[in-house]
Design a protein around this motif. Structure first.
Motif, PDB file in Angstrom:
ATOM      1  N   ALA A  23     -21.650 -21.357  -7.741  1.00 43.09           N
ATOM      2  CA  ALA A  23     -21.257 -19.525  -7.089  1.00 43.09           C
ATOM      3  C   ALA A  23     -22.404 -18.605  -7.979  1.00 43.09           C
ATOM      4  CB  ALA A  23     -20.222 -19.275  -7.014  1.00 43.09           C
ATOM      5  N   CYS A  24     -22.591 -18.781  -9.224  1.00 45.80           N
ATOM      6  CA  CYS A  24     -22.803 -17.862 -10.135  1.00 45.80           C
ATOM      7  C   CYS A  24     -23.736 -19.286 -10.950  1.00 45.80           C
ATOM      8  CB  CYS A  24     -21.748 -17.381 -11.321  1.00 45.80           C
ATOM      9  SG  CYS A  24     -21.089 -16.266 -10.024  1.00 45.80           S
ATOM     10  N   ALA A  25     -25.520 -19.452 -11.034  1.00 44.76           N
ATOM     11  CA  ALA A  25     -25.573 -20.568 -11.153  1.00 44.76           C
ATOM     12  C   ALA A  25     -26.346 -20.024 -12.586  1.00 44.76           C
ATOM     13  CB  ALA A  25     -26.073 -21.291 -10.045  1.00 44.76           C
ATOM     14  N   ASP A  40     -26.251 -12.427  -3.255  1.00 43.17           N
ATOM     15  CA  ASP A  40     -24.680 -12.541  -4.445  1.00 43.17           C
ATOM     16  C   ASP A  40     -23.846 -13.449  -2.965  1.00 43.17           C
ATOM     17  OD1 ASP A  40     -21.900 -11.472  -4.146  1.00 43.17           O
ATOM     18  OD2 ASP A  40     -22.185  -9.872  -4.106  1.00 43.17           O
ATOM     19  N   PHE A  41     -23.189 -14.578  -4.413  1.00 44.62           N
ATOM     20  CA  PHE A  41     -22.163 -15.942  -3.370  1.00 44.62           C
ATOM     21  C   PHE A  41     -21.212 -14.858  -2.795  1.00 44.62           C
ATOM     22  CE2 PHE A  41     -17.493 -17.677  -3.637  1.00 44.62           C
ATOM     23  CZ  PHE A  41     -18.632 -18.879  -3.775  1.00 44.62           C
ATOM     24  N   THR A  42     -20.455 -14.160  -2.700  1.00 44.52           N
ATOM     25  CA  THR A  42     -19.515 -13.704  -1.824  1.00 44.52           C
ATOM     26  C   THR A  42     -19.249 -12.908  -0.882  1.00 44.52           C
ATOM     27  OG1 THR A  42     -19.639 -11.048  -2.992  1.00 44.52           O
ATOM     28  CG2 THR A  42     -17.759 -12.923  -3.890  1.00 44.52           C
ATOM     29  N   ASN A  53     -27.787 -24.579 -15.980  1.00 50.38           N
ATOM     30  CA  ASN A  53     -26.628 -25.970 -17.338  1.00 50.38           C
ATOM     31  C   ASN A  53     -25.504 -26.913 -16.643  1.00 50.38           C
ATOM     32  OD1 ASN A  53     -28.527 -25.651 -19.125  1.00 50.38           O
ATOM     33  ND2 ASN A  53     -26.479 -23.435 -20.028  1.00 50.38           N
ATOM     34  N   LYS A  54     -25.021 -26.075 -15.839  1.00 54.00           N
ATOM     35  CA  LYS A  54     -23.414 -26.662 -15.291  1.00 54.00           C
ATOM     36  C   LYS A  54     -24.071 -27.076 -13.589  1.00 54.00           C
ATOM     37  CE  LYS A  54     -20.323 -23.682 -17.211  1.00 54.00           C
ATOM     38  NZ  LYS A  54     -21.518 -23.070 -18.029  1.00 54.00           N
ATOM     39  N   THR A  55     -24.983 -26.359 -12.762  1.00 58.83           N
ATOM     40  CA  THR A  55     -25.622 -26.620 -11.556  1.00 58.83           C
ATOM     41  C   THR A  55     -26.313 -28.704 -12.186  1.00 58.83           C
ATOM     42  OG1 THR A  55     -27.205 -24.979 -11.597  1.00 58.83           O
ATOM     43  CG2 THR A  55     -26.714 -26.190  -9.520  1.00 58.83           C
TER      44      THR A  55
HETATM   45  N1  SAM Z   1     -23.378 -21.222 -15.024  1.00 61.76           N
HETATM   46  C1  SAM Z   1     -24.340 -21.157 -15.518  1.00 61.76           C
HETATM   47  C2  SAM Z   1     -24.482 -21.482 -16.042  1.00 61.76           C
HETATM   48  O1  SAM Z   1     -23.868 -22.953 -17.369  1.00 61.76           O
HETATM   49  O2  SAM Z   1     -25.794 -21.914 -16.693  1.00 61.76           O
HETATM   50  C3  SAM Z   1     -24.385 -19.192 -16.497  1.00 61.76           C
HETATM   51  C4  SAM Z   1     -23.947 -18.663 -15.496  1.00 61.76           C
HETATM   52  S1  SAM Z   1     -23.394 -17.108 -15.974  1.00 61.76           S
HETATM   53  C5  SAM Z   1     -21.979 -17.346 -16.981  1.00 61.76           C
HETATM   54  C6  SAM Z   1     -23.109 -15.815 -14.685  1.00 61.76           C
HETATM   55  C7  SAM Z   1     -23.636 -15.503 -13.941  1.00 61.76           C
HETATM   56  O3  SAM Z   1     -24.171 -15.428 -12.284  1.00 61.76           O
HETATM   57  C8  SAM Z   1     -25.748 -15.186 -14.045  1.00 61.76           C
HETATM   58  O4  SAM Z   1     -26.648 -15.872 -13.709  1.00 61.76           O
HETATM   59  C9  SAM Z   1     -25.666 -13.451 -13.683  1.00 61.76           C
HETATM   60  O5  SAM Z   1     -26.412 -12.940 -12.725  1.00 61.76           O
HETATM   61  C10 SAM Z   1     -24.615 -14.176 -12.088  1.00 61.76           C
HETATM   62  N2  SAM Z   1     -23.838 -13.827 -10.659  1.00 61.76           N
HETATM   63  C11 SAM Z   1     -23.071 -12.604 -11.338  1.00 61.76           C
HETATM   64  N3  SAM Z   1     -22.541 -12.041  -9.711  1.00 61.76           N
HETATM   65  C12 SAM Z   1     -22.934 -13.078  -9.075  1.00 61.76           C
HETATM   66  C13 SAM Z   1     -22.523 -12.990  -7.162  1.00 61.76           C
HETATM   67  N4  SAM Z   1     -22.039 -12.221  -7.189  1.00 61.76           N
HETATM   68  N5  SAM Z   1     -23.295 -13.709  -7.141  1.00 61.76           N
HETATM   69  C14 SAM Z   1     -24.146 -14.537  -7.747  1.00 61.76           C
HETATM   70  N6  SAM Z   1     -24.509 -15.189  -8.981  1.00 61.76           N
HETATM   71  C15 SAM Z   1     -23.476 -14.296  -9.473  1.00 61.76           C
END
Ligand code: SAM
Length: 354
Positions: free
Chosen positions: A107-109, A167-169, A113-115
């Motif tokens: 969802a927030c990629a 925005d994922f949502t 790293n996790k993807t």
């Molecule tokens: N999972 C990632 C990794 O392990 O590499 C780190 C993610 S980081 C904690 C959060 C990410 O979510 C940021 O890049 C931010 O821009 C994105 N983000 C925040 N709100 C979001 C939304 N509503 N939809 C999609 N992405 C969002």
């Protein structure tokens, strides 16, 4: 700059990426190429010495090296055969443990790293790059989405992952993803578990009103002391900020929970604050829709049971004080890592399933 060792990561974690190398061959070949053939077990972070390599007992293909040992100039790193990723940050994909038949949304990629770690579980055994897109990665920030695309390419899973900038949502709806089986939900958080240079960067961005960004991709130069940190904590109204963040985190997870075919959702933060962790879990468990949809916190057995540091039971006791067994099960279903003490950043992870 400050030379204090307190704010220097005790160990640098690297994972060998099966998508880029040695399908069908032994991981030892990579270790050999690294010049570090014989991984050791480590009891105490202070015992880690330059030049050696240490295996991790929790995450497959994950190794620790001394932070002084440079890795970013190594060919293996440039080729995406080795990825620098904090150990705790490897927990979510390991907990999700997807197979090649799953359809996963991250969802927030960004930065990915996790993807890419999820992709390694799904396609790591493939003889060649599998042409199916089965991972859908959402990232709101266009600049960070570019870094995500780059990381996916370097990690060798471009054909398996589709990136959507948005925005994922809003952009991800259940009717568009009728077969999704699992989610990685790693939304923006306070980043309070991060120390050193990364934390300073996050504070600077927060000052610039970018409240959605804390996870800078690891670099060899991460480990500087945030001498502004204390100052910042005094100035900022932490309570207000945590309330805003946790309400956002709740919304993102709840949106993931609304996909009828999803069976598993792993939520994580690199925050040490219960407001963003156990209390978000609690709020979800008390939500009528979430109850109706049948989501539960997965039992300890399926969330790295041997990892000793679990969730904060006192948070669950505030709500379910009449049911000690339930509180214990909920706390045990959560994973925590303390910054430095547990060999890396502060972290929280939990798995919802049905
Ligand atoms: N999972 C990632 C990794 O392990 O590499 C780190 C993610 S980081 C904690 C959060 C990410 O979510 C940021 O890049 C931010 O821009 C994105 N983000 C925040 N709100 C979001 C939304 N509503 N939809 C999609 N992405 C969002």
């Amino acid at each position: 700059n400050n030379d204090s060792t307190e704010d220097v990561t005790p160990v640098r974690w690297i994972r060998i990426n099966p998508l880029r190398c040695y399908q069908g061959r032994d991981v030892n070949a990579v270790l050999e190429e690294l010049g570090k053939k014989f991984p050791k077990r480590v009891e105490n972070w202070n015992d880690i010495v330059p030049g050696s390599i240490y295996y991790d007992e929790y995450i497959p293909h994950l190794y620790g090296i001394h932070p002084q040992d440079k890795i970013t100039s190594h060919e293996l790193y440039k080729q995406g055969k080795i990825i620098i990723q904090d150990r705790a940050s490897c927990f979510p994909a390991h907990i999700l443990n997807p197979s090649k038949d799953d359809i996963i949304i991250d969802a927030c990629a960004a930065p990915g790293n996790k993807t890419t770690h999820v992709a390694s579980y799904m396609f790591g055994d493939a003889k060649q790059e599998d042409p199916h897109v089965q991972i859908y990665a959402f990232e709101k920030d266009p600049e960070r989405a570019k870094i995500l695309e780059k990381m996916i390419k370097v990690a060798g899973c471009s054909k398996n992952i589709q990136v959507t900038v948005g925005d994922f949502t809003k952009a991800a709806t259940p009717d568009k993803f009728k077969d999704v089986t699992g989610f990685i939900v790693d939304p923006s958080c306070s980043g309070s578990g991060i120390f050193g240079r990364k934390y300073v960067d996050s504070l600077n961005r927060q000052r610039n009103n970018d409240t959605t960004d804390k996870d800078k991709k690891s670099t060899e130069e991460d480990d500087e002391v945030p001498d502004e940190q204390e100052d910042y904590n005094k100035k900022e109204d932490l309570k207000t900020r945590l309330a805003k963040l946790s309400s956002f985190q709740f919304q993102v997870i709840k949106h993931a929970m609304s996909f009828p075919t999803a069976k598993k959702i792993v939520y994580s933060t690199c925050s040490i604050h219960a407001e963003e962790n156990e209390r978000v879990v609690l709020d979800l468990l008390l939500d009528s829709k979430v109850k109706q949809w049948g989501w539960k916190v997965a039992a300890k057995e399926s969330v790295i049971p041997t990892w000793p540091r679990r969730g904060k039971i006192e948070e669950f006791e505030e709500v379910f004080r009449d049911d000690p067994a339930k509180c214990q099960a909920l706390a045990d279903g959560c994973i925590r890592a303390l910054p430095r003490d547990d060999g890396g950043i502060g972290f929280f992870a939990v798995c919802f399933e049905r």
